[in-house]
Design an enzyme around this catalytic site. Sequence first.
Site, PDB file in Angstrom:
ATOM      1  N   CYS A 108       0.824  -1.227   0.000  1.00 19.39           N
ATOM      2  CA  CYS A 108       0.000   0.000   0.000  1.00 19.39           C
ATOM      3  C   CYS A 108       0.853   1.270   0.000  1.00 19.39           C
ATOM      4  CB  CYS A 108      -0.922   0.001   1.206  1.00 19.39           C
ATOM      5  SG  CYS A 108      -1.961  -1.460   1.273  1.00 19.39           S
ATOM      6  N   HIS A 242      -3.425   6.983   3.696  1.00 20.61           N
ATOM      7  CA  HIS A 242      -3.887   5.738   3.080  1.00 20.61           C
ATOM      8  C   HIS A 242      -5.281   5.382   3.629  1.00 20.61           C
ATOM      9  CE1 HIS A 242      -4.152   1.764   1.616  1.00 20.61           C
ATOM     10  NE2 HIS A 242      -3.695   1.145   2.686  1.00 20.61           N
ATOM     11  N   ASN A 272     -10.134   0.204   0.594  1.00 17.28           N
ATOM     12  CA  ASN A 272      -8.664   0.218   0.548  1.00 17.28           C
ATOM     13  C   ASN A 272      -8.202  -0.233  -0.840  1.00 17.28           C
ATOM     14  OD1 ASN A 272      -5.955  -0.383   0.753  1.00 17.28           O
ATOM     15  ND2 ASN A 272      -6.118  -1.451   2.708  1.00 17.28           N
TER      16      ASN A 272
END
Length: 315
Positions: A108, A242, A272
Amino acid sequence: MKIIGTGRSHPSLVVTNEMLSQILDTSDEWITTRTGIKERRVISSENLEDLAIDAAKKALADANMEAKDLDYIICANVVNEFISPAMSCLIQGAIGANCPCFDLNGACVGFIYALEIAEAFYKSGKYKNILVVCAEEPSRMVDWHDRTASVLFGDGAAAAVLTEGDNIKATKMSASCSWDRLYQKHELQYSPYNTKPNSNLPLVMHGQDVFMFATRAAIRDISAVLKQSGHTPDEVDHFLIHQANLRIINNIKQYVKQPDEKFPLNIDRYGNTSSASVPILLDEVNKEGRLKRGDLIVMSAFGAGFVSGACILEW
Ligand code: UT7
């Protein structure tokens, strides 16, 4: 270097919490209160490379730059339909660039890793115009029977065009191996020699451990880039975090004691999206006209590894 153009691309299919509660033992109430997610985009008839190419073209148009003027393409990606060649090569061909390219798997944190690498490329004096594309399809990784992981993720792509400048003020990257907390292994092709058991398992995630790591790492990294650059949280205009869990973002917000307006969100709409998360958010605030030249932006991400990273840059 500095960012001069952004773009993003989403799959057409919207999968709501209600839709998931029809196939899993879950509910809109559970997902919303534990994560902040209401819906996500999931790849159905598209290919991930189509989204990556679309995002790249939009970022180039936003930067008013031709693909032939690019000196490098970096694509952040964990998985797609190809193991080889790299996704960056597919993008390079489709947009008509003729520069070198490579993929990086920074989970990520891929976008922030790519920015740090791009900054080093500029400092080498060899490259001027760099395209960063983040393209992810975690829907390919999760077990859609597993309510603990499948509800969290969404697919998507985003891109940024970078050129010479002095806008990155500080970066802080880190890794501390705890691979068994969040991982997926490749399937082994038949081999007459390999004696290890095959592993064809979906993504494995120990959510609470990841949650604790993410909160601590983000706070540590953000503090580090603020200290390095000599800025206070009050001076930062936007915190692009994030979009993994709204509760993690709220913990960070509490720590830096800054108002909601400085923390743009889209987790409710996309979930996500791994490395695409921060650049999708960046493109949204850019296209909404919320960024002014000179604004200070902190970006922070965390993910499988564990890896994490933050940077502070001037828009
Ligand atoms: O980019 C990094 C990637 N990953 C992350 O960022 C994930 C970080 N972790 C998290 O976001 C949270 O840990 C989760 C959202 C994954 C889980 O939230 P939690 O508050 O830590 O819940 P939990 O794991 O403690 O589970 C609580 C309960 C359990 O039931 P019992 O044992 O209390 O009866 C779970 O089985 O919730 C249950 N549960 C669910 N219930 C309904 C787990 N997933 C679901 C679900 N729907 N989708």
